[in-house]
Design a protein around this motif. Structure first.
Motif, PDB file in Angstrom:
ATOM      1  N   ALA A 132       1.394  -1.358   0.149  1.00 49.22           N
ATOM      2  CA  ALA A 132      -0.247  -0.166  -0.105  1.00 49.22           C
ATOM      3  C   ALA A 132       0.845   1.427  -0.151  1.00 49.22           C
ATOM      4  O   ALA A 132       0.299   2.561  -0.008  1.00 49.22           O
ATOM      5  N   ASP A 133       2.063   1.092   0.765  1.00 48.05           N
ATOM      6  CA  ASP A 133       3.057   2.141   0.315  1.00 48.05           C
ATOM      7  C   ASP A 133       4.569   2.186  -0.688  1.00 48.05           C
ATOM      8  O   ASP A 133       5.318   3.140  -0.220  1.00 48.05           O
ATOM      9  N   GLY A 134       3.793   1.506  -1.505  1.00 48.55           N
ATOM     10  CA  GLY A 134       4.917   1.167  -2.791  1.00 48.55           C
ATOM     11  C   GLY A 134       4.458   1.611  -4.236  1.00 48.55           C
ATOM     12  O   GLY A 134       3.379   2.219  -3.905  1.00 48.55           O
ATOM     13  N   PRO A 135       5.515   2.002  -5.072  1.00 48.38           N
ATOM     14  CA  PRO A 135       4.995   1.912  -5.732  1.00 48.38           C
ATOM     15  C   PRO A 135       4.221   0.977  -6.876  1.00 48.38           C
ATOM     16  O   PRO A 135       3.864   0.034  -6.375  1.00 48.38           O
ATOM     17  N   ALA A 136       3.395   1.224  -7.809  1.00 44.45           N
ATOM     18  CA  ALA A 136       2.010   0.837  -8.476  1.00 44.45           C
ATOM     19  C   ALA A 136       1.831   1.285  -9.293  1.00 44.45           C
ATOM     20  O   ALA A 136       1.446   2.164  -9.168  1.00 44.45           O
ATOM     21  N   ARG A 137       1.222   0.354 -10.394  1.00 49.94           N
ATOM     22  CA  ARG A 137       0.742   1.665 -11.815  1.00 49.94           C
ATOM     23  C   ARG A 137      -1.667   1.331 -11.577  1.00 49.94           C
ATOM     24  O   ARG A 137      -1.525  -0.118 -11.537  1.00 49.94           O
ATOM     25  N   ILE A 138      -2.332   1.822 -11.538  1.00 46.01           N
ATOM     26  CA  ILE A 138      -3.482   1.932 -12.272  1.00 46.01           C
ATOM     27  C   ILE A 138      -4.145   2.588 -12.747  1.00 46.01           C
ATOM     28  O   ILE A 138      -3.745   3.745 -13.683  1.00 46.01           O
ATOM     29  N   CYS A 139      -5.420   1.652 -13.520  1.00 44.79           N
ATOM     30  CA  CYS A 139      -5.693   2.483 -14.673  1.00 44.79           C
ATOM     31  C   CYS A 139      -7.531   2.964 -13.442  1.00 44.79           C
ATOM     32  O   CYS A 139      -7.544   2.252 -12.398  1.00 44.79           O
ATOM     33  N   SER A 140      -8.399   3.247 -14.890  1.00 47.84           N
ATOM     34  CA  SER A 140      -9.404   4.509 -14.045  1.00 47.84           C
ATOM     35  C   SER A 140     -10.457   3.229 -13.603  1.00 47.84           C
ATOM     36  O   SER A 140     -11.114   3.053 -12.879  1.00 47.84           O
ATOM     37  N   TYR A 141     -10.503   1.741 -13.552  1.00 47.72           N
ATOM     38  CA  TYR A 141     -11.555   0.743 -13.403  1.00 47.72           C
ATOM     39  C   TYR A 141     -10.546   0.277 -11.858  1.00 47.72           C
ATOM     40  O   TYR A 141     -10.887  -1.198 -11.738  1.00 47.72           O
ATOM     41  N   GLU A 142      -9.353   0.532 -11.577  1.00 47.45           N
ATOM     42  CA  GLU A 142      -8.087   0.133 -10.529  1.00 47.45           C
ATOM     43  C   GLU A 142      -8.000  -1.612 -11.126  1.00 47.45           C
ATOM     44  O   GLU A 142      -6.954  -2.084  -9.964  1.00 47.45           O
ATOM     45  N   CYS A 143      -7.457  -1.930 -12.077  1.00 50.15           N
ATOM     46  CA  CYS A 143      -6.754  -2.563 -12.093  1.00 50.15           C
ATOM     47  C   CYS A 143      -5.345  -2.061 -12.211  1.00 50.15           C
ATOM     48  O   CYS A 143      -4.817  -1.054 -11.709  1.00 50.15           O
ATOM     49  N   SER A 144      -4.774  -3.090 -11.910  1.00 45.17           N
ATOM     50  CA  SER A 144      -3.217  -2.551 -10.696  1.00 45.17           C
ATOM     51  C   SER A 144      -2.723  -3.521 -11.668  1.00 45.17           C
ATOM     52  O   SER A 144      -2.685  -4.987 -11.083  1.00 45.17           O
ATOM     53  N   TYR A 145      -1.093  -2.895 -11.587  1.00 44.81           N
ATOM     54  CA  TYR A 145       0.297  -3.596 -12.031  1.00 44.81           C
ATOM     55  C   TYR A 145       1.327  -3.234 -11.209  1.00 44.81           C
ATOM     56  O   TYR A 145       1.589  -1.662 -10.672  1.00 44.81           O
ATOM     57  N   CYS A 146       2.204  -4.458 -11.489  1.00 45.52           N
ATOM     58  CA  CYS A 146       3.802  -3.823 -10.709  1.00 45.52           C
ATOM     59  C   CYS A 146       4.616  -2.635 -11.824  1.00 45.52           C
ATOM     60  O   CYS A 146       3.978  -2.344 -12.925  1.00 45.52           O
ATOM     61  N   VAL A 147       4.965  -1.831 -11.365  1.00 44.74           N
ATOM     62  CA  VAL A 147       5.634  -0.908 -12.147  1.00 44.74           C
ATOM     63  C   VAL A 147       6.553  -1.430 -13.800  1.00 44.74           C
ATOM     64  O   VAL A 147       6.695  -1.427 -14.708  1.00 44.74           O
ATOM     65  N   PRO A 148       7.500  -2.629 -13.327  1.00 44.91           N
ATOM     66  CA  PRO A 148       8.051  -3.203 -14.705  1.00 44.91           C
ATOM     67  C   PRO A 148       6.853  -4.243 -15.555  1.00 44.91           C
ATOM     68  O   PRO A 148       7.272  -3.563 -17.056  1.00 44.91           O
ATOM     69  N   CYS A 149       5.629  -4.852 -15.267  1.00 48.03           N
ATOM     70  CA  CYS A 149       4.736  -4.960 -16.020  1.00 48.03           C
ATOM     71  C   CYS A 149       4.513  -3.926 -16.715  1.00 48.03           C
ATOM     72  O   CYS A 149       4.302  -3.581 -17.844  1.00 48.03           O
ATOM     73  N   ALA A 150       3.995  -2.890 -15.996  1.00 45.78           N
ATOM     74  CA  ALA A 150       3.323  -1.222 -16.699  1.00 45.78           C
ATOM     75  C   ALA A 150       3.924  -0.704 -17.480  1.00 45.78           C
ATOM     76  O   ALA A 150       3.444  -0.282 -18.700  1.00 45.78           O
ATOM     77  N   ASP A 151       5.360  -0.789 -17.444  1.00 42.55           N
ATOM     78  CA  ASP A 151       6.480   0.132 -18.011  1.00 42.55           C
ATOM     79  C   ASP A 151       5.969  -1.156 -19.797  1.00 42.55           C
ATOM     80  O   ASP A 151       6.386  -0.720 -21.176  1.00 42.55           O
ATOM     81  N   SER A 152       6.324  -2.699 -19.439  1.00 46.85           N
ATOM     82  CA  SER A 152       6.960  -3.290 -20.391  1.00 46.85           C
ATOM     83  C   SER A 152       4.900  -3.291 -21.499  1.00 46.85           C
ATOM     84  O   SER A 152       5.188  -3.897 -22.990  1.00 46.85           O
ATOM     85  N   MET A 153       4.363  -2.653 -21.080  1.00 42.37           N
ATOM     86  CA  MET A 153       2.734  -2.673 -21.981  1.00 42.37           C
ATOM     87  C   MET A 153       2.335  -1.092 -22.447  1.00 42.37           C
ATOM     88  O   MET A 153       1.563  -0.517 -22.512  1.00 42.37           O
ATOM     89  N   ASP A 154       3.819  -0.133 -21.639  1.00 42.23           N
ATOM     90  CA  ASP A 154       3.615   1.258 -22.394  1.00 42.23           C
ATOM     91  C   ASP A 154       3.066   1.422 -21.613  1.00 42.23           C
ATOM     92  O   ASP A 154       2.120   2.568 -22.851  1.00 42.23           O
ATOM     93  N   GLN A 155       2.238   1.451 -20.141  1.00 39.15           N
ATOM     94  CA  GLN A 155       1.222   2.590 -19.463  1.00 39.15           C
ATOM     95  C   GLN A 155      -0.054   2.665 -20.370  1.00 39.15           C
ATOM     96  O   GLN A 155      -0.436   2.970 -19.259  1.00 39.15           O
ATOM     97  N   VAL A 156      -0.060   1.475 -20.736  1.00 43.27           N
ATOM     98  CA  VAL A 156      -1.305   0.891 -20.965  1.00 43.27           C
ATOM     99  C   VAL A 156      -2.533  -0.252 -20.900  1.00 43.27           C
ATOM    100  O   VAL A 156      -1.574  -0.901 -21.151  1.00 43.27           O
TER     101      VAL A 156
END
Length: 63
Positions: free
Chosen positions: A19-43
């Motif tokens: 909860a206090d660490g880095p993560a990426r999220i979309c407007s539907y609250e799908c959540s990803y680690c930073v390396p996965c989000a980077d590999s998906m070009d933030q989409v």
């Protein structure tokens, strides 16, 4: 309405998302680690939305 703080990356399932660490999220609250989000070009692959930095919850000392 509170943001759901998911604990695992929805793509790799192995990265713990603190909860206090880095993560990426979309407007539907799908959540990803930073390396996965980077590999998906933030989409988000689920909705096609932009992945952005997820807000962090900092633990508050009680007492």
């Amino acid at each position: 309405m509170a943001l759901e703080m998911r604990e695992l990356c929805e793509r790799c399932g192995t990265a713990a998302l603190a909860a206090d660490g880095p993560a990426r999220i979309c407007s539907y609250e799908c959540s990803y680690c930073v390396p996965c989000a980077d590999s998906m070009d933030q989409v988000c692959p689920n909705c096609g939305g932009e992945l952005v930095d997820r807000p962090r919850r900092v633990a508050v000392a009680v007492g």
